[in-house]
Write an enzyme that holds these catalytic residues in place. Sequence first.
Site, short mmCIF file in Angstrom:
data_model
loop_
_atom_site.label_atom_id
_atom_site.label_comp_id
_atom_site.label_asym_id
_atom_site.label_seq_id
_atom_site.Cartn_x
_atom_site.Cartn_y
_atom_site.Cartn_z
N SER A 95 -9.34 3.85 0.82
CA SER A 95 -10.02 2.65 0.37
C SER A 95 -9.78 2.41 -1.11
O SER A 95 -9.76 3.34 -1.91
CB SER A 95 -11.53 2.74 0.62
OG SER A 95 -12.18 1.57 0.14
N HIS A 112 -17.39 2.68 6.32
CA HIS A 112 -17.27 2.18 4.95
C HIS A 112 -17.00 0.68 4.96
O HIS A 112 -17.64 -0.09 4.24
CB HIS A 112 -16.14 2.91 4.22
CG HIS A 112 -15.70 2.26 2.94
ND1 HIS A 112 -14.89 1.12 2.90
CD2 HIS A 112 -15.94 2.57 1.64
CE1 HIS A 112 -14.67 0.77 1.65
NE2 HIS A 112 -15.30 1.63 0.86
N ASN A 113 -16.06 0.25 5.78
CA ASN A 113 -15.72 -1.16 5.82
C ASN A 113 -16.85 -2.01 6.38
O ASN A 113 -17.07 -3.14 5.95
CB ASN A 113 -14.45 -1.37 6.64
CG ASN A 113 -13.20 -0.93 5.90
OD1 ASN A 113 -13.27 -0.15 4.95
ND2 ASN A 113 -12.05 -1.40 6.31
N GLU A 116 -19.20 -2.46 3.65
CA GLU A 116 -18.57 -3.42 2.73
C GLU A 116 -18.83 -4.86 3.18
O GLU A 116 -19.15 -5.73 2.36
CB GLU A 116 -17.07 -3.14 2.70
CG GLU A 116 -16.24 -4.08 1.84
CD GLU A 116 -14.76 -3.77 1.98
OE1 GLU A 116 -13.98 -4.71 2.24
OE2 GLU A 116 -14.38 -2.59 1.85
N TYR A 117 -18.72 -5.12 4.48
CA TYR A 117 -19.02 -6.45 5.01
C TYR A 117 -20.45 -6.85 4.65
O TYR A 117 -20.71 -7.97 4.20
CB TYR A 117 -18.87 -6.47 6.53
CG TYR A 117 -17.48 -6.73 7.07
CD1 TYR A 117 -17.25 -7.77 7.96
CD2 TYR A 117 -16.40 -5.93 6.71
CE1 TYR A 117 -15.99 -8.01 8.49
CE2 TYR A 117 -15.14 -6.17 7.23
CZ TYR A 117 -14.94 -7.20 8.12
OH TYR A 117 -13.68 -7.43 8.62
N VAL A 148 1.96 2.21 7.84
CA VAL A 148 2.39 1.03 8.58
C VAL A 148 1.18 0.37 9.24
O VAL A 148 0.08 0.92 9.23
CB VAL A 148 3.45 1.38 9.65
CG1 VAL A 148 4.68 2.00 8.99
CG2 VAL A 148 2.88 2.30 10.72
N MET A 153 0.83 -1.21 0.00
CA MET A 153 0.00 0.00 0.00
C MET A 153 0.86 1.26 0.00
O MET A 153 0.61 2.20 -0.77
CB MET A 153 -0.93 0.00 1.21
CG MET A 153 -2.13 -0.92 1.08
SD MET A 153 -3.34 -0.36 -0.16
CE MET A 153 -4.01 1.09 0.66
N ARG A 194 -19.29 -14.25 8.99
CA ARG A 194 -17.88 -14.56 8.80
C ARG A 194 -17.34 -15.34 9.99
O ARG A 194 -16.56 -16.29 9.83
CB ARG A 194 -17.07 -13.28 8.61
CG ARG A 194 -17.31 -12.58 7.30
CD ARG A 194 -16.20 -11.60 6.99
NE ARG A 194 -16.55 -10.73 5.88
CZ ARG A 194 -15.70 -9.89 5.29
NH1 ARG A 194 -14.46 -9.82 5.72
NH2 ARG A 194 -16.09 -9.13 4.29
N HIS A 205 -37.43 -1.43 37.11
CA HIS A 205 -36.77 -0.50 36.20
C HIS A 205 -37.69 0.59 35.67
O HIS A 205 -37.25 1.45 34.91
CB HIS A 205 -36.15 -1.28 35.02
CG HIS A 205 -35.01 -2.16 35.44
ND1 HIS A 205 -33.85 -1.67 35.97
CD2 HIS A 205 -34.87 -3.52 35.40
CE1 HIS A 205 -33.02 -2.67 36.23
NE2 HIS A 205 -33.62 -3.80 35.91
N LYS A 209 -14.06 5.81 7.43
CA LYS A 209 -13.48 4.62 6.79
C LYS A 209 -13.94 3.35 7.48
O LYS A 209 -14.21 2.34 6.82
CB LYS A 209 -11.94 4.72 6.82
CG LYS A 209 -11.21 3.47 6.28
CD LYS A 209 -11.62 3.14 4.85
CE LYS A 209 -10.63 2.20 4.17
NZ LYS A 209 -10.39 0.94 4.84
#
Length: 480
Positions: free
Chosen positions: A130, A188-189, A192-193, A76, A15, A290, A455, A185
């Site tokens: 991305s 976004h991911n 995407e999933y 990194v 990347m 997943r 409650h 981001k």
Amino acid sequence: MDGIAEVGVTGLAVMGSNLARNLARHGHRVAVHNRTAVRTRALVDQFGGEGTFLPAESPGDLVRSLERPRRLIVMVKAGAATDAVIDEFAPLLEPGDMLVDGGNAHFLDTRRREAALRARGLHFVGTGISGGEEGALHGPSIMPGGSDESYQALGPLLEDIAAKAPDGSPCCAHLGPDGAGHFVKMVHNGIEYADMQLIAESYDLLRHVAGLEPAEIAETFRAWNTGRLDSYLIEITAEVLAHTDAATGRPFVDVVADQAEQKGTGRWTVQTALDLGVPVSGIAEAVLARSMSGHLDLRAAAHGLARRKRATPSRQSTSGFADQVEQALYASKIVAYAQGWNMLQAGGAAYDWNIELGTVAAIWRGGCIIRAAFLDRIRSAYERDPDLPMLLTDPSFAEELDGAQDDWRAVITEAVGAGVPVPGFSAALAYLDGLRADRLPAALIQAQRDFFGAHTYRRTDRDGVFHTLWAGDRSQINAN
């Protein structure tokens, strides 16, 4: 060499290397550095003809080679490695310089780092990128956070190398202070999933209910990609399903182990949504699917449980069923994206980021993994009504959901009858049904909570907070 490079990149794995090459290809002078100098030399030796690279042997060399204010992009691994690089470079920088984290950092880490460096007069810019390695090289979607001042100096550079939307605008925009870029981001991911899970469920239905072979399903996906489902993920799905394994001659999808891995950003999305109190059931089901795929021991133990005898798939109505699946996929996709936008809205409010929802849609139209034609419609929806309470209430999307729901329900019914799991489709429909219900069974849950834990509850016919004396005479008392 002092003050020659416009921008520096440290961390030259795939990347980082591709991003540095992208910058150089656009005519920018790029100083490059890696912890192991051999990787720096390899980049310059192999790709030096693409532009101006200035190799730096040490952090000091890299910093000295940069024009002021210095712009240094860190590529990194997220976590401790990022902190180590910051600790290494921050003492070498001067007030006004910028450290840009282009990794998949958790937004809370970005907030912490930004505050610490701001106290030292440095700009820390958490930036979501991305598009994978190809996007980094040819033009990604870029989601920077950080200060307004940092974007004035950094923005033109990032917009230059970003993907361009169909209308030519750069897929890059300043999204807000501190961790806003990495938050966007992350969402976004998460979307995407969900998108990938819904596509996978569509494949499973066409394969095991309609009885189509992968190559035939590939053609179905190619047809879908010419219409409202036009997107990068639909496009590559068709390519994968059409591919034949060279070693066995079998469909490639049949030789891939059915264990989907994850790097954690989808899980972060769900965890953060829970903290914000935002229901993102479509994303959550995708993450859990997943997770389930990886539990081979549990799957093996349950293999013989409650087995359903599947009827032989009928191909006589394949076309009609495929059309129904397309409706279910599109409707579920709208819901998943709507949940993502609800989360963007909630996160922006919680952290005072003022994220412009239409802008997010605009910069996701190119470069990123979930780029899709209908993102332009999302952008338009928020341009028409910036105060839109949620995407599903936009008239055009609401009309499509209404038109899809009969086929959507039929597909889920067919899947349940055939024993084909469709958690994504089902969760999306349940979410819609929950939103539109006149009354939810939460009333009973609240009454139960009052019974066992005092409650309290609210009533529909008067203001106030109440408690019933369940262990006594069951009279009601005011609990305000």
